[in-house]
Design an enzyme around this catalytic site. Structure first.
Site: not given
Length: 144
Positions: A64-65, A68
């Protein structure tokens, strides 16, 4: 788990390295960060040696990070369409529901699937984080 999500979604990238450390979280982000700066120096050495850009794990949080960093956004109800109008996670809420790697939790809580939103893979949906990751993978690979 991160690499499997890339395989599941036909992203075509692979994370090159990971390390584990013997650490029990304190429950405070500030305390944990301070400890990393003073007592867990091996983390910084490894990060510099292997040119790591991100550190995290658990329930697809690392992927997820990384998403980003590659310009993927959380969910289509996020009003931002920059830099990619199609670059959001997806959440399906009827009954028990489910969500992709980038999506926020459902209203009644739902499992996070190890998939990036991609209308060409398992679910016929509009958001397309897979395309964002493919578009940005060369830039990310050359970061450090």
């Amino acid at each position: 788990e991160s690499n499997q999500g890339y395989v599941n979604s036909n992203v075509g990238i692979e994370l090159a390295r990971y390390e584990t450390t013997n650490y029990t979280e304190s429950g405070s982000f500030d305390t944990d960060l301070a400890r990393f700066r003073g007592t867990s120096d091996s983390i910084h050495t490894s990060r510099n040696t292997y040119t790591a850009a991100d550190c995290a794990t658990g329930y697809y949080s690392f992927a997820h990070e990384i998403g980003h960093l590659q310009s993927a956004r959380d969910i289509a109800t996020d009003s931002s369409t920059s830099p990619y109008a199609y670059g959001h996670g997806y959440r399906y809420e009827p009954a028990t529901g489910w969500r992709t790697i980038m999506a926020y939790n459902c209203t009644r809580s739902c499992p996070r699937l190890n998939y990036w939103s991609n209308p060409n893979i398992s679910y016929d949906i509009g958001p397309d984080n897979q395309r964002v990751l493919v578009n940005t993978k060369a830039t990310i690979a050359a970061f450090r």
